[in-house]
Design a protein around this motif. Structure first.
Motif, mmCIF file in Angstrom:
data_model
loop_
_atom_site.group_PDB
_atom_site.id
_atom_site.type_symbol
_atom_site.label_atom_id
_atom_site.label_comp_id
_atom_site.label_asym_id
_atom_site.label_seq_id
_atom_site.Cartn_x
_atom_site.Cartn_y
_atom_site.Cartn_z
ATOM 1 N N GLU A 26 0.831 -1.215 0.000
ATOM 2 C CA GLU A 26 0.000 0.000 0.000
ATOM 3 C C GLU A 26 0.859 1.255 0.000
ATOM 4 O O GLU A 26 1.970 1.260 0.529
ATOM 5 N N GLY A 27 0.316 2.326 -0.599
ATOM 6 C CA GLY A 27 0.969 3.630 -0.520
ATOM 7 C C GLY A 27 2.076 3.813 -1.547
ATOM 8 O O GLY A 27 2.799 4.809 -1.500
ATOM 9 N N HIS A 28 2.203 2.879 -2.473
ATOM 10 C CA HIS A 28 3.242 2.991 -3.505
ATOM 11 C C HIS A 28 2.767 3.953 -4.598
ATOM 12 O O HIS A 28 1.593 3.924 -4.983
ATOM 13 N N TRP A 29 3.687 4.760 -5.144
ATOM 14 C CA TRP A 29 3.303 5.717 -6.195
ATOM 15 C C TRP A 29 2.663 5.016 -7.387
ATOM 16 O O TRP A 29 1.834 5.607 -8.086
ATOM 17 N N ILE A 30 3.042 3.712 -7.619
ATOM 18 C CA ILE A 30 2.584 3.020 -8.831
ATOM 19 C C ILE A 30 1.115 2.600 -8.742
ATOM 20 O O ILE A 30 0.539 2.118 -9.715
ATOM 21 N N ASP A 31 0.512 2.802 -7.562
ATOM 22 C CA ASP A 31 -0.906 2.449 -7.445
ATOM 23 C C ASP A 31 -1.714 3.603 -6.865
ATOM 24 O O ASP A 31 -2.637 3.389 -6.090
ATOM 25 N N ASP A 32 -1.380 4.820 -7.269
ATOM 26 C CA ASP A 32 -2.006 5.997 -6.685
ATOM 27 C C ASP A 32 -2.803 6.779 -7.735
ATOM 28 O O ASP A 32 -2.298 7.703 -8.361
ATOM 29 N N HIS A 33 -4.047 6.369 -7.935
ATOM 30 C CA HIS A 33 -4.966 7.079 -8.838
ATOM 31 C C HIS A 33 -4.344 7.307 -10.224
ATOM 32 O O HIS A 33 -4.309 8.421 -10.738
ATOM 33 N N ILE A 34 -3.863 6.228 -10.820
ATOM 34 C CA ILE A 34 -3.274 6.328 -12.164
ATOM 35 C C ILE A 34 -4.346 6.022 -13.196
ATOM 36 O O ILE A 34 -5.114 5.061 -13.047
ATOM 37 N N ALA A 35 -4.414 6.856 -14.236
ATOM 38 C CA ALA A 35 -5.446 6.673 -15.267
ATOM 39 C C ALA A 35 -5.225 5.347 -15.994
ATOM 40 O O ALA A 35 -4.099 5.010 -16.370
ATOM 41 N N THR A 36 -6.312 4.597 -16.173
ATOM 42 C CA THR A 36 -6.256 3.302 -16.862
ATOM 43 C C THR A 36 -7.533 3.156 -17.686
ATOM 44 O O THR A 36 -8.481 3.931 -17.515
ATOM 45 N N PRO A 37 -7.608 2.109 -18.512
ATOM 46 C CA PRO A 37 -8.873 1.887 -19.239
ATOM 47 C C PRO A 37 -10.032 1.608 -18.278
ATOM 48 O O PRO A 37 -11.195 1.752 -18.654
ATOM 49 N N MET A 38 -9.741 1.203 -17.037
ATOM 50 C CA MET A 38 -10.781 0.894 -16.045
ATOM 51 C C MET A 38 -11.210 2.132 -15.259
ATOM 52 O O MET A 38 -12.129 2.051 -14.434
ATOM 53 N N SER A 39 -10.556 3.286 -15.526
ATOM 54 C CA SER A 39 -10.906 4.501 -14.763
ATOM 55 C C SER A 39 -12.305 5.010 -15.082
ATOM 56 O O SER A 39 -12.825 5.884 -14.389
ATOM 57 N N ARG A 40 -12.908 4.476 -16.135
ATOM 58 C CA ARG A 40 -14.293 4.885 -16.442
ATOM 59 C C ARG A 40 -15.249 4.367 -15.366
ATOM 60 O O ARG A 40 -16.375 4.806 -15.266
ATOM 61 N N TYR A 41 -14.787 3.371 -14.591
ATOM 62 C CA TYR A 41 -15.598 2.858 -13.473
ATOM 63 C C TYR A 41 -15.074 3.469 -12.180
ATOM 64 O O TYR A 41 -13.950 3.122 -11.755
ATOM 65 N N PRO A 42 -15.835 4.354 -11.535
ATOM 66 C CA PRO A 42 -15.320 5.030 -10.338
ATOM 67 C C PRO A 42 -14.768 4.060 -9.293
ATOM 68 O O PRO A 42 -13.768 4.360 -8.642
ATOM 69 N N ASP A 43 -15.355 2.873 -9.182
ATOM 70 C CA ASP A 43 -14.900 1.910 -8.169
ATOM 71 C C ASP A 43 -13.450 1.459 -8.384
ATOM 72 O O ASP A 43 -12.815 0.958 -7.468
ATOM 73 N N TYR A 44 -12.983 1.535 -9.622
ATOM 74 C CA TYR A 44 -11.645 1.026 -9.942
ATOM 75 C C TYR A 44 -10.670 2.152 -10.282
ATOM 76 O O TYR A 44 -9.647 1.923 -10.909
ATOM 77 N N ARG A 45 -11.008 3.386 -9.883
ATOM 78 C CA ARG A 45 -10.218 4.548 -10.306
ATOM 79 C C ARG A 45 -9.010 4.794 -9.411
ATOM 80 O O ARG A 45 -7.960 5.209 -9.865
#
Ligand SMILES: C[C@H](O)[C@H](O)CC(=O)C(=O)O
Ligand SMILES: [Mg+2]
Length: 394
Positions: A26-45
């Motif tokens: 947890e808390g790693h920069w690589i998993d901090d609100h990075i835009a992805t194809p799944m960002s269209r789903y708020p739950d996975y943003r």
């Protein structure tokens, strides 16, 4: 002179960082609100782990020769890739000469073509191919870069990927590639936030330091074009993997749309000479970024790179630590390399595949002397302290 034959192929899985560099705490920069194809789903943003980016984990492919010499490689693919290696690919290696990598590659690829061609299966093939080159280097007592034709320069120079290009500049890298944080679903507000982040970073690093954006397949052509135009005055050097890797037509359009001087890059999720041929013949980008652990291994990267050279394209491989370094040092059309900053901050330079490899070299002042690669094979050992699991045997 004939080398000992291949006796045994084994596949293991490992959790926690390393080759599956998205498998972080947890808390790693690589998993901090990075835009992805799944960002269209708020739950996975907010988190890429929330949609399963780290679900596979690392694959370790090991190849043992009759004299007991072991070559190995790490890549992604985890348990399903281990199944493919043990149950399908191993048959094309055991009893064979380790020098026969062309025939072995051909048989691995065409025997799996009916369910493979890209993705997981080619990850597995890549892992085996890299382990084979490691074995060959160890048997011949030569670094892999010697087997690939030798170094064309004395050192590698690196740009760094991470959320802190300002730190990357302090560490001597030639540029910094940041993750894009907001995708199209976050609208104009998100686009403004992206531009504000770039402006902030530009003010910190000055005018001449390279700044790039990694968009991890999150955008569409229209959004990517608007972003590129807005980023031009802030000196964005390249826009990376802006749209789906399957949308060759979109990349072709985007390359025409971006402001003159800005580069379009892609290819880290592309595989084989045929995939890259599409990118090149359709003039989709300026730089291709194959990942040697995903595109088919070194055997295939040699072909992809020759094709790129003939098309006047640079090859700057995605991540992949030593597996990239031994290749990049041998090619004029690979003038620099990527270094993925895997420190959580990222405020320190740590080995990219930590903690899986021992002896993994890291850039010093953004550079690495070729002598750092002067060990047999890829020059690294598997860390005996990591917990390896062998889910299948054959
Ligand atoms: C930072 C990116 O989202 C990704 O995790 C790494 C990558 O695509 C790259 O290094 O390039
Ligand atoms: Mg990328």
């Amino acid at each position: 002179m004939s080398l000992p034959k291949i006796k045994h192929v084994r596949a293991f899985t490992v959790r926690g960082g390393g080759a599956d560099y998205h498998d972080q705490g947890e808390g790693h920069w690589i998993d901090d609100h990075i835009a992805t194809p799944m960002s269209r789903y708020p739950d996975y943003r907010q988190s890429r782990q929330s949609f399963g980016i780290n679900v596979l984990g690392t694959l370790v492919a090991e190849i043992e020769a009759e004299d007991g010499t072991v070559g190995f490689a790490v890549t992604t693919g985890g348990e399903p890739a281990a199944y493919i290696v043990e149950k399908h690919l191993a048959r094309f290696l055991e009893g064979r000469a380790p020098t026969d990598y062309e025939k072995i590659w051909d048989q691995m690829y065409f025997s799996t073509q009916y369910y493979g061609r890209k993705g997981l299966v080619v990850n597995a093939i890549s892992g085996v191919d890299l382990a084979l080159w490691d074995l060959l280097g160890k048997l011949r007592q030569e670094p892999v870069y010697h087997l690939l034709g030798g170094a064309v320069r004395d050192e590698l120079i690196f740009y760094a990927t991470g959320a802190r290009p300002d730190k990357a500049k302090e560490f001597g890298f030639i540029g910094g590639k940041m993750p894009l944080h907001h995708g199209p679903a976050e609208g104009v507000e998100g686009l403004k936030k992206n531009i504000a982040e770039l402006a902030d970073m530009r003010s910190k690093v000055g005018d001449d330091f390279w700044l790039m954006w990694d968009c991890w397949m999150a955008l569409d052509v229209d959004y990517a074009t608007r972003l590129a135009i807005a980023a031009h005055d802030l000196g964005l050097k390249w826009i990376e993997e802006a749209i789906s890797p399957d949308d060759y037509w979109g990349y072709q359009q985007l390359k025409r749309n971006v402001p003159k001087g800005m580069l379009v890059t892609t290819g880290e999720h592309e595989a084989t000479r045929w995939g890259f041929r599409m990118l090149m013949e359709m003039d989709c980008c300026d730089i291709i970024q194959p990942d040697v652990g995903w595109c088919g291994g070194v055997t295939e990267l040699l072909k992809i790179s020759a094709l790129a050279d003939a098309h006047g394209k640079m090859v700057v491989p995605h991540g992949s630590s030593v597996y990239s370094y031994h290749f990049v040092i041998t090619r004029h059309n690979s003038p620099f390399a990527e270094f993925l900053m895997m420190h959580p901050g990222p405020t320190e330079v740590v080995p990219m595949f930590h903690p899986q490899l021992l002896g993994e070299p890291v850039p010093d002042n953004g550079r690495m002397k070729v002598s750092a690669l002067d060990k047999p094979g890829f020059g690294v050992d598997l860390n005996p302290d990591i917990a390896m699991h062998r889910p299948y045997t054959h």
